[in-house]
Design an enzyme around this catalytic site. Sequence first.
Site, PDB file in Angstrom:
ATOM      1  N   THR A  86      -1.176  34.379  33.688  1.00 14.54           N
ATOM      2  CA  THR A  86      -1.377  33.204  34.544  1.00 14.54           C
ATOM      3  C   THR A  86      -0.658  33.488  35.869  1.00 14.54           C
ATOM      4  O   THR A  86       0.367  32.881  36.163  1.00 14.54           O
ATOM      5  CB  THR A  86      -0.808  31.933  33.879  1.00 14.54           C
ATOM      6  N   THR A 121       2.127  30.833  29.790  1.00 17.63           N
ATOM      7  CA  THR A 121       2.874  29.782  30.499  1.00 17.63           C
ATOM      8  C   THR A 121       1.942  29.088  31.486  1.00 17.63           C
ATOM      9  O   THR A 121       1.346  29.743  32.342  1.00 17.63           O
ATOM     10  CB  THR A 121       4.070  30.405  31.250  1.00 17.63           C
ATOM     11  N   LEU A 154      10.335  34.434  24.794  1.00 11.16           N
ATOM     12  CA  LEU A 154      10.879  35.792  24.659  1.00 11.16           C
ATOM     13  C   LEU A 154      11.236  36.369  26.016  1.00 11.16           C
ATOM     14  O   LEU A 154      10.675  35.999  27.038  1.00 11.16           O
ATOM     15  CB  LEU A 154       9.876  36.709  23.942  1.00 11.16           C
ATOM     16  N   LYS A 223       8.773  24.702  29.082  1.00 13.43           N
ATOM     17  CA  LYS A 223       8.797  26.120  29.473  1.00 13.43           C
ATOM     18  C   LYS A 223       9.094  26.278  30.963  1.00 13.43           C
ATOM     19  O   LYS A 223       9.967  27.049  31.369  1.00 13.43           O
ATOM     20  CB  LYS A 223       7.447  26.763  29.105  1.00 13.43           C
ATOM     21  N   PHE A 268      23.526  34.145  33.006  1.00 15.12           N
ATOM     22  CA  PHE A 268      22.705  33.920  34.207  1.00 15.12           C
ATOM     23  C   PHE A 268      23.525  33.512  35.418  1.00 15.12           C
ATOM     24  O   PHE A 268      23.048  32.829  36.305  1.00 15.12           O
ATOM     25  CB  PHE A 268      21.577  32.901  33.932  1.00 15.12           C
ATOM     26  N   LEU A 269      24.774  33.968  35.425  1.00 15.15           N
ATOM     27  CA  LEU A 269      25.609  33.696  36.601  1.00 15.15           C
ATOM     28  C   LEU A 269      25.992  35.008  37.276  1.00 15.15           C
ATOM     29  O   LEU A 269      27.020  35.098  37.907  1.00 15.15           O
ATOM     30  CB  LEU A 269      26.866  32.923  36.193  1.00 15.15           C
ATOM     31  N   GLY A 276      13.402  38.859  39.433  1.00 11.81           N
ATOM     32  CA  GLY A 276      12.015  39.258  39.693  1.00 11.81           C
ATOM     33  C   GLY A 276      11.259  39.126  38.390  1.00 11.81           C
ATOM     34  O   GLY A 276      11.602  38.301  37.545  1.00 11.81           O
ATOM     35  N   CYS A 279       7.751  36.356  35.246  1.00 13.42           N
ATOM     36  CA  CYS A 279       7.934  34.955  34.848  1.00 13.42           C
ATOM     37  C   CYS A 279       8.665  34.101  35.874  1.00 13.42           C
ATOM     38  O   CYS A 279       8.085  33.155  36.407  1.00 13.42           O
ATOM     39  CB  CYS A 279       8.641  34.901  33.499  1.00 13.42           C
ATOM     40  N   LYS A 339      14.123  44.474  35.463  1.00 10.41           N
ATOM     41  CA  LYS A 339      15.411  44.349  34.781  1.00 10.41           C
ATOM     42  C   LYS A 339      15.513  45.492  33.788  1.00 10.41           C
ATOM     43  O   LYS A 339      14.542  46.245  33.602  1.00 10.41           O
ATOM     44  CB  LYS A 339      15.555  42.997  34.094  1.00 10.41           C
TER      45      LYS A 339
HETATM   46  N1  NAD Z   1       6.240  38.744  30.090  1.00 14.27           N
HETATM   47  C1  NAD Z   1       7.109  37.853  29.650  1.00 14.27           C
HETATM   48  O1  NAD Z   1       8.302  38.116  29.507  1.00 14.27           O
HETATM   49  C2  NAD Z   1       6.648  36.462  29.284  1.00 14.27           C
HETATM   50  C3  NAD Z   1       7.504  35.641  28.536  1.00 14.27           C
HETATM   51  C4  NAD Z   1       7.066  34.363  28.189  1.00 14.27           C
HETATM   52  C5  NAD Z   1       5.822  33.916  28.607  1.00 14.27           C
HETATM   53  N2  NAD Z   1       5.037  34.733  29.357  1.00 14.27           N
HETATM   54  C6  NAD Z   1       3.711  34.230  29.756  1.00 14.27           C
HETATM   55  O2  NAD Z   1       2.735  34.774  28.869  1.00 14.27           O
HETATM   56  C7  NAD Z   1       1.519  35.061  29.577  1.00 14.27           C
HETATM   57  C8  NAD Z   1       1.182  36.522  29.440  1.00 14.27           C
HETATM   58  O3  NAD Z   1       2.207  37.303  30.027  1.00 14.27           O
HETATM   59  P1  NAD Z   1       2.263  38.891  29.863  1.00 14.27           P
HETATM   60  O4  NAD Z   1       3.510  39.348  30.521  1.00 14.27           O
HETATM   61  O5  NAD Z   1       2.004  39.236  28.435  1.00 14.27           O
HETATM   62  O6  NAD Z   1       0.999  39.288  30.751  1.00 14.27           O
HETATM   63  P2  NAD Z   1       0.233  40.698  30.801  1.00 14.27           P
HETATM   64  O7  NAD Z   1      -0.376  40.760  32.143  1.00 14.27           O
HETATM   65  O8  NAD Z   1       1.152  41.776  30.349  1.00 14.27           O
HETATM   66  O9  NAD Z   1      -0.893  40.549  29.689  1.00 14.27           O
HETATM   67  C9  NAD Z   1      -2.025  39.752  29.831  1.00 14.27           C
HETATM   68  C10 NAD Z   1      -3.174  40.445  29.105  1.00 14.27           C
HETATM   69  O10 NAD Z   1      -4.275  39.557  29.048  1.00 14.27           O
HETATM   70  C11 NAD Z   1      -5.458  40.318  29.212  1.00 14.27           C
HETATM   71  N3  NAD Z   1      -6.558  39.416  29.611  1.00 14.27           N
HETATM   72  C12 NAD Z   1      -6.756  38.781  30.774  1.00 14.27           C
HETATM   73  N4  NAD Z   1      -7.873  38.035  30.724  1.00 14.27           N
HETATM   74  C13 NAD Z   1      -8.396  38.185  29.486  1.00 14.27           C
HETATM   75  C14 NAD Z   1      -9.534  37.671  28.825  1.00 14.27           C
HETATM   76  N5  NAD Z   1     -10.372  36.815  29.407  1.00 14.27           N
HETATM   77  N6  NAD Z   1      -9.764  38.051  27.541  1.00 14.27           N
HETATM   78  C15 NAD Z   1      -8.919  38.900  26.940  1.00 14.27           C
HETATM   79  N7  NAD Z   1      -7.822  39.429  27.510  1.00 14.27           N
HETATM   80  C16 NAD Z   1      -7.558  39.078  28.764  1.00 14.27           C
HETATM   81  C17 NAD Z   1      -5.090  41.352  30.267  1.00 14.27           C
HETATM   82  O11 NAD Z   1      -5.984  42.455  30.248  1.00 14.27           O
HETATM   83  C18 NAD Z   1      -3.664  41.720  29.816  1.00 14.27           C
HETATM   84  O12 NAD Z   1      -3.639  42.817  28.931  1.00 14.27           O
HETATM   85  C19 NAD Z   1       1.767  34.601  31.015  1.00 14.27           C
HETATM   86  O13 NAD Z   1       1.324  33.287  31.156  1.00 14.27           O
HETATM   87  C20 NAD Z   1       3.274  34.662  31.142  1.00 14.27           C
HETATM   88  O14 NAD Z   1       3.770  33.793  32.117  1.00 14.27           O
HETATM   89  C21 NAD Z   1       5.406  36.006  29.691  1.00 14.27           C
END
Ligand code: NAD
Length: 449
Positions: A86, A121, A154, A223, A268-269, A276, A279, A339
């Site tokens: 997202t 998210t 996570l 969140k 976180f201080l 960066g 998220c 990080k």
């Molecule tokens: N990375 C983190 O630490 C973290 C932690 C908590 C929440 N989030 C949230 O979780 C979500 C995913 O984050 P991420 O870091 O895993 O992202 P990412 O970019 O690593 O993974 C997203 C995956 O979704 C796939 N995708 C996109 N559109 C698709 C579709 N229509 N059908 C099937 N697959 C599709 C992409 O190819 C990609 O592999 C985000 O909203 C993010 O904010 C991330």
Amino acid sequence: MHLSVIGCGYVGLVTGACLAEAGHDVVCTDIDAQRIAQLQAGNVPIYERHLDKVLASARQSQKLSYTADAGEAIRGSEAIFICVGTPPKQNGDADLSAIDNVARQIAAEARSPKLVIEKSTVPARTGLELRRALTAYSRNNEVRFRVVSNPEFLREGTAVEDFLHPDRIVVGVEDDSSAADLRAIYRPILERNFHCPVHNGTCPPERPAELLVTTISSAELIKHASNSFLALKISYANVLADLCEKLGADVEQVTHAIGLDPRIGTQFLRAGLGFGGFCFPKDLQAFVHLAASVGVDFDILKAAERVNKERVGRFREKVRRALWVIKGKRVAVLGLAFKANTDDIRFSQALEVVKALLEEGAHVHATDPEALSKAKMLLPAVTYYEDPYDALREADAALVCTEWQAYRSLDWQRAGTLMARRLVIDGRNLYSPARMRELGFEYYSFGRE
Ligand SMILES: NC(=O)c1ccc[n+]([C@@H]2O[C@H](COP(=O)([O-])OP(=O)(O)OC[C@H]3O[C@@H](n4cnc5c(N)ncnc54)[C@H](O)[C@@H]3O)[C@@H](O)[C@H]2O)c1
């Protein structure tokens, strides 16, 4: 329960692997067919500690499978976890087009009732829109969709541990049966009834996770509110560091002391280059945008965002003051990931530093334990090294940008003999200023003399 996970990025892979480890049958799918082929071949496309072990174990128990055919994954599962990205739009709002695409696919493919679990998210009220979209896109009036918001907390770097040992699991629901289903899915984790790959079976005793049942909008808000608060804390520490520099105080003494107050807490201080990653920056922006859209001015979050954006500029100033002229200088950059313990370079402050150096005409020699291949694709003008000592050879300055353990324990005595000039500008406050000076280094960090 038969589960499917749509989106095999950081969150999707950890979710799929851990839920398979917890005993569920899970099928993962992604729009990126190459990624699915990699996973089917047993390769792990991202670096995340313990993920290789969990994926291998799930593969062996045949609890986890991958398919590039989303329809197959959707039709074969009772519950579907949406884990797609997202990203931020130009105006800071969250781009929900991937969620919308998935909704279309689910609606088109579903032949039986589906529990659709939003793990990505998203701004508050997205779940309600998602339910509306599923019904609107569906051509089969017989199929019933229930939507749940189950935000993921996570942290990259400790993602497997966080998923299997969460401090809370939040489920935003519209009916009791959805809450009961989510409790059943998470039961092995809530009851610690799985083989833990992190602790090799014997986990330390700790408070069991709580499953919190809320409304969908509350879960989504939790969140954003949680990430934004943490971002706020980091920016607070960074402004304190600026103040300490002006007043001759030591930010670490200050943050340590204030953090011992349990109402504040020490985490976180840490002052430095700021936050960066995929998220914090985008979630903060999306939260501000969401608030503005309903007439609430979340001014303090805007300030936190501004402070964070200014960190790279402040660091660049430190580099300029130390090096005088940056053009033509050989600069070693230690750390590119946003990080430690991840290969993720999305919205990494380290990359912003590198871009600023390149803009000024520096020769950048960079190193990172895990993020090199991703960085090479993005910044080909940089010379890359696996070994930090090679990056430091003949350098006019060393810039520390990511807090990897390998850099904490670097042998600066040895590094000093390799560098052209003993100058370290530390964006993560990893070393003791006194010790670095003892070793003959000019040493600059944030908020300390
Ligand atoms: N990375 C983190 O630490 C973290 C932690 C908590 C929440 N989030 C949230 O979780 C979500 C995913 O984050 P991420 O870091 O895993 O992202 P990412 O970019 O690593 O993974 C997203 C995956 O979704 C796939 N995708 C996109 N559109 C698709 C579709 N229509 N059908 C099937 N697959 C599709 C992409 O190819 C990609 O592999 C985000 O909203 C993010 O904010 C991330």
